[in-house]
Design a protein around this motif. Structure first.
Motif, PDB file in Angstrom:
ATOM      1  N   GLU A 189    -105.347 -58.975 -62.377  1.00  0.00           N
ATOM      2  CA  GLU A 189    -106.146 -58.599 -61.207  1.00  0.00           C
ATOM      3  C   GLU A 189    -106.969 -57.352 -61.496  1.00  0.00           C
ATOM      4  O   GLU A 189    -106.496 -56.418 -62.152  1.00  0.00           O
ATOM      5  N   PRO A 190    -108.198 -57.304 -60.989  1.00  0.00           N
ATOM      6  CA  PRO A 190    -109.005 -56.087 -61.153  1.00  0.00           C
ATOM      7  C   PRO A 190    -108.465 -54.961 -60.269  1.00  0.00           C
ATOM      8  O   PRO A 190    -107.812 -55.220 -59.249  1.00  0.00           O
ATOM      9  N   LEU A 191    -108.733 -53.752 -60.672  1.00  0.00           N
ATOM     10  CA  LEU A 191    -108.305 -52.605 -59.871  1.00  0.00           C
ATOM     11  C   LEU A 191    -109.221 -52.452 -58.667  1.00  0.00           C
ATOM     12  O   LEU A 191    -110.442 -52.462 -58.800  1.00  0.00           O
ATOM     13  N   ASN A 192    -108.599 -52.301 -57.504  1.00  0.00           N
ATOM     14  CA  ASN A 192    -109.368 -52.097 -56.287  1.00  0.00           C
ATOM     15  C   ASN A 192    -108.874 -50.826 -55.611  1.00  0.00           C
ATOM     16  O   ASN A 192    -107.775 -50.789 -55.063  1.00  0.00           O
ATOM     17  N   PHE A 193    -109.692 -49.769 -55.691  1.00  0.00           N
ATOM     18  CA  PHE A 193    -109.351 -48.527 -54.997  1.00  0.00           C
ATOM     19  C   PHE A 193    -109.738 -48.687 -53.528  1.00  0.00           C
ATOM     20  O   PHE A 193    -110.849 -48.359 -53.128  1.00  0.00           O
ATOM     21  N   LYS A 194    -108.798 -49.185 -52.737  1.00  0.00           N
ATOM     22  CA  LYS A 194    -109.116 -49.384 -51.325  1.00  0.00           C
ATOM     23  C   LYS A 194    -109.296 -48.048 -50.614  1.00  0.00           C
ATOM     24  O   LYS A 194    -110.155 -47.900 -49.748  1.00  0.00           O
ATOM     25  N   TYR A 195    -108.475 -47.084 -50.979  1.00  0.00           N
ATOM     26  CA  TYR A 195    -108.560 -45.758 -50.371  1.00  0.00           C
ATOM     27  C   TYR A 195    -108.551 -44.707 -51.478  1.00  0.00           C
ATOM     28  O   TYR A 195    -107.721 -44.766 -52.375  1.00  0.00           O
ATOM     29  N   MET A 196    -109.466 -43.770 -51.402  1.00  0.00           N
ATOM     30  CA  MET A 196    -109.534 -42.713 -52.414  1.00  0.00           C
ATOM     31  C   MET A 196    -109.471 -41.350 -51.722  1.00  0.00           C
ATOM     32  O   MET A 196    -110.447 -40.893 -51.132  1.00  0.00           O
ATOM     33  N   PRO A 197    -108.328 -40.696 -51.780  1.00  0.00           N
ATOM     34  CA  PRO A 197    -108.197 -39.386 -51.130  1.00  0.00           C
ATOM     35  C   PRO A 197    -108.743 -38.261 -52.000  1.00  0.00           C
ATOM     36  O   PRO A 197    -108.873 -38.397 -53.218  1.00  0.00           O
ATOM     37  N   HIS A 198    -109.058 -37.152 -51.360  1.00  0.00           N
ATOM     38  CA  HIS A 198    -109.430 -35.951 -52.103  1.00  0.00           C
ATOM     39  C   HIS A 198    -109.085 -34.733 -51.252  1.00  0.00           C
ATOM     40  O   HIS A 198    -108.805 -34.846 -50.061  1.00  0.00           O
ATOM     41  N   ALA A 199    -109.106 -33.586 -51.892  1.00  0.00           N
ATOM     42  CA  ALA A 199    -108.847 -32.333 -51.183  1.00  0.00           C
ATOM     43  C   ALA A 199    -109.763 -31.253 -51.724  1.00  0.00           C
ATOM     44  O   ALA A 199    -110.248 -31.332 -52.855  1.00  0.00           O
ATOM     45  N   VAL A 200    -109.994 -30.239 -50.897  1.00  0.00           N
ATOM     46  CA  VAL A 200    -110.729 -29.048 -51.316  1.00  0.00           C
ATOM     47  C   VAL A 200    -109.773 -27.876 -51.159  1.00  0.00           C
ATOM     48  O   VAL A 200    -109.343 -27.549 -50.050  1.00  0.00           O
ATOM     49  N   PHE A 201    -109.430 -27.266 -52.287  1.00  0.00           N
ATOM     50  CA  PHE A 201    -108.409 -26.230 -52.287  1.00  0.00           C
ATOM     51  C   PHE A 201    -109.056 -24.853 -52.161  1.00  0.00           C
ATOM     52  O   PHE A 201    -109.200 -24.118 -53.120  1.00  0.00           O
ATOM     53  N   THR A 202    -109.446 -24.565 -50.951  1.00  0.00           N
ATOM     54  CA  THR A 202    -110.044 -23.266 -50.680  1.00  0.00           C
ATOM     55  C   THR A 202    -109.458 -22.743 -49.372  1.00  0.00           C
ATOM     56  O   THR A 202    -108.407 -23.200 -48.940  1.00  0.00           O
ATOM     57  N   SER A 203    -110.115 -21.784 -48.763  1.00  0.00           N
ATOM     58  CA  SER A 203    -109.619 -21.242 -47.498  1.00  0.00           C
ATOM     59  C   SER A 203    -110.724 -21.337 -46.471  1.00  0.00           C
ATOM     60  O   SER A 203    -111.707 -20.583 -46.557  1.00  0.00           O
ATOM     61  N   PRO A 204    -110.622 -22.299 -45.525  1.00  0.00           N
ATOM     62  CA  PRO A 204    -109.480 -23.178 -45.257  1.00  0.00           C
ATOM     63  C   PRO A 204    -109.426 -24.399 -46.177  1.00  0.00           C
ATOM     64  O   PRO A 204    -110.438 -24.790 -46.760  1.00  0.00           O
ATOM     65  N   GLU A 205    -108.224 -24.970 -46.267  1.00  0.00           N
ATOM     66  CA  GLU A 205    -108.006 -26.156 -47.094  1.00  0.00           C
ATOM     67  C   GLU A 205    -108.408 -27.419 -46.340  1.00  0.00           C
ATOM     68  O   GLU A 205    -108.258 -27.500 -45.115  1.00  0.00           O
ATOM     69  N   ILE A 206    -108.900 -28.399 -47.106  1.00  0.00           N
ATOM     70  CA  ILE A 206    -109.364 -29.661 -46.529  1.00  0.00           C
ATOM     71  C   ILE A 206    -108.724 -30.817 -47.278  1.00  0.00           C
ATOM     72  O   ILE A 206    -108.526 -30.749 -48.483  1.00  0.00           O
TER      73      ILE A 206
END
Length: 453
Positions: free
Chosen positions: A326-343
Motif C-alpha cells: 500500500e502507498p503511504l497516505n499521510f491523512k493527518y500531518m501535525p506540526h508545532a512552533v516551539f516559541t513563546s507562546p507555543e503552537i
C-alpha cells in the motif's frame, strides 16, 4: 566500479535507514557531504530546541510577578550556554557514525549521478539497483554579504550583542524568541504584517499579539541595504510608506525559507524529473522516473518536517524489504512552533475548510475552565476545533498555549484511530490535568453541531 545492494545519498535521517538495511546483511553505501544526522540533529530541530530550553526558563522567571513572586536574573552565562550547545552539535556526527554496522560503507563528499544507477563520489563510481535520495534542503541564501542563515547559528562561533532576523515563519520566530530571551538585543524584520502565515487566522492573531510583547518587530519592512563594517552591519530599512530607517546590528540573520539540494545531484544525467520548485518528483511508492531510484524526506518537497521524513524512511524500508503493497497516505500531518507562546496544529485551518466548501462547525474554547491552566495566570490559551457537521470528524485542531505540542497528541490519537470528536467528550480525564481543557472544547463543539441539526 563498486556494486552495492543499496546506495543512499544523504546521511541525515537516512543514516538510520542505512543501518537497518545493513542489519539485513546487505551492503550499503552511505554518502554524506557534511555531518551525519542531517539538518535536524546538527542545525535544526535538536540544537534549536536545546536553546529554547534556556529561553523557557528565562521567560518563566521574567513572568514570576504574575504569581506574586519577585525575582531577578542576575546573570545569563551566554558563553556556557552556547558552549554547551556547540558541544552537543560537535558530538552528533560521531554518535550517528557509531550506530552504523560493518555492512555500511560511509563516503564523505558530494555524490552525483552519472546515469540512472551509477553514482560518483570522490572520483569513485558506485552502482546499485536501489538508490535512495535523501539530500534534504538548505536555507535560502542571504541577500547581503556576511549575513547568516540558520546553518551559521549551529554551531555559533561568535555570540553577538545584537541581532536582526529577517523572516516571519517558524524558524525566524523561534530564533528571535531565543536570542531575545537570552538578553541579546533582537529585532525581527517582517516584509508584510503577518507572522506564521500558514497557521489558522485565530492562532495568528493571538500569536502576533503575545509575541510582540517580548520581541521588537518591524512589520511591512524590507532591508534595502546592509553593509558589514567595523564589526557590525549598517542596515537600511524601507517601510511600505517608503520611509527610511537606518540602524546598526552586530549580526544579520536570514530565515526566509529553504530550497532543494537537488542541483548537486546532476539529475540531468538521469531520467529523474524535478518540479517547478526544484524538488524531486516521485510516485506513491517514493519511486522517481528512474526505475529503482527513490526519494524520501525534504528532498521531495512535500512534508518538510523531521517526523514526516522519519516516517517516510520507515515506510520505504517496508516497501523495499518487507513487501509492503500500500502507498503511504499521510491523512493527518501535525506540526508545532516551539516559541513563546507555543503552537500546535493538525489538519485544516478554518480558511482551508471554507475554500473546500465543507459543511463544518468551528468552536474556540479558552483553557480557563481548567484549574491547572488558571494556575499559569495567563489569559490567551485556547483550543480551536474545526469539525464536520455530519460525521463529527475532526477536520482541524489548533492550540496556542504552554505544552500545546504535547497536548495535541491526545487529539491525534483520536484522529488516527477513529476520528470522531465525541470520543474526546466521552473519555475520562485526570482532574485537573492540563489535557482536561480538551473536554470543554469537545463539549462546546458537539453542542454547536447539535444546534445546527
Amino acid at each position: 566500479m563498486k556494486t552495492y545492494d543499496t546506495i543512499i545519498i544523504g546521511g541525515g535521517r537516512a543514516s538510520s535507514l542505512a543501518k537497518k538495511i545493513g542489519a539485513l546483511g546487505k551492503k550499503v553505501a552511505l554518502i554524506e557531504k557534511s555531518s551525519l544526522g542531517g539538518t535536524c540533529a546538527n542545525r535544526g530541530c535538536v540544537p534549536s530546541k536545546l536553546l529554547i530550553g534556556y529561553a523557557d526558563v528565562i521567560r518563566n522567571i521574567q513572568a514570576s510577578e504574575r504569581h506574586y513572586i519577585s525575582s531577578k536574573i542576575e546573570n545569563i552565562n551566554l558563553k556556557e550556554i552556547f558552549e554547551d550547545n556547540n558541544s552537543f552539535i560537535n558530538s552528533v556526527d560521531e554518535s550517528y557514525k557509531s550506530r552504523l554496522n560493518e555492512n555500511v560503507d560511509l563516503y564523505r563528499g558530494v555524490g552525483y549521478f552519472l546515469s540512472n544507477n551509477v553514482v560518483e563520489i570522490n572520483n569513485e563510481k558506485l552502482t546499485s539497483e536501489k538508490i535512495i535520495i535523501a539530500t534534504g534542503t538548505s536555507p535560502k541564501e542571504p541577500l547581503f554579504e556576511g549575513a547568516w542563515t540558520s546553518d551559521d547559528i549551529f554551531p555559533l562561533k561568535k555570540i553577538p550583542s545584537s541581532i536582526s532576523i529577517v523572516g516571519s515563519g517558524f524558524i525566524a520566530c523561534e530564533l528571535a524568541n531565543v536570542f531575545n530571551a537570552l538578553g541579546i538585543k533582537t529585532k525581527l524584520l517582517v516584509r508584510g504584517d503577518e507572522l506564521l502565515s500558514n497557521e489558522d487566522e485565530d492562532i495568528q492573531e493571538t500569536f502576533k499579539k503575545e509575541f510582540s510583547q517580548n520581541i521588537d518587530i518591524e512589520f511591512n519592512t524590507t532591508v534595502k541595504d546592509a553593509k558589514y563594517k567595523d564589526d557590525s552591519f549598517e542596515i537600511i530599512l524601507e517601510n511600505k510608506d517608503k520611509s527610511i530607517k537606518k540602524y546598526k546590528s552586530e549580526a544579520l540573520l536570514y530565515a526566509i525559507g529553504r530550497e532543494s539540494n537537488a542541483k548537486s545531484l546532476k539529475l540531468e544525467n538521469t531520467d529523474i524529473e524535478i518540479d517547478d520548485r526544484g524538488y524531486i518528483k516521485r510516485d506513491d511508492f517514493f519511486e522517481t522516473k528512474a526505475k529503482g531510484v527513490y526519494v524520501v524526506g525534504d528532498a521531495a518537497g512535500e512534508y518538510m518536517l523531521q517526523h514526516a521524513a522519519a516516517y517516510e524512511m520507515n515506510y520505504l524500508y517496508k516497501i523495499l524489504f518487507e513487501d509492503k503493497k500500500e502507498p503511504l497516505n499521510f491523512k493527518y500531518m501535525p506540526h508545532a512552533v516551539f516559541t513563546s507562546p507555543e503552537i500546535a496544529s493538525v489538519g485544516l485551518t478554518q480558511k482551508q475548510a471554507q475554500e473546500k466548501n465543507l459543511d463544518f462547525v468551528v468552536s474556540k474554547t479558552s483553557w480557563k475552565a481548567s484549574a491547572k491552566a488558571q494556575a499559569m495566570k495567563i489569559d490567551y490559551p485556547f483550543t480551536k476545533f474545526i469539525v464536520d457537521k455530519n460525521s463529527y470528524e475532526i477536520l482541524g485542531c489548533h492550540m496556542i498555549g504552554p505544552q500545546s505540542s504535547t497536548m495535541i497528541h491526545q487529539v491525534l490519537t483520536v484522529m488516527y484511530i477513529d476520528n470522531d470528536i465525541r470520543h474526546l467528550k466521552e473519555m475520562l480525564y485526570i482532574h485537573p490535568a492540563l489535557s482536561e481543557t480538551l473536554l470543554p472544547a469537545a463539549i462546546n463543539t458537539i453542542k454547536d453541531i447539535e444546534k445546527r441539526k
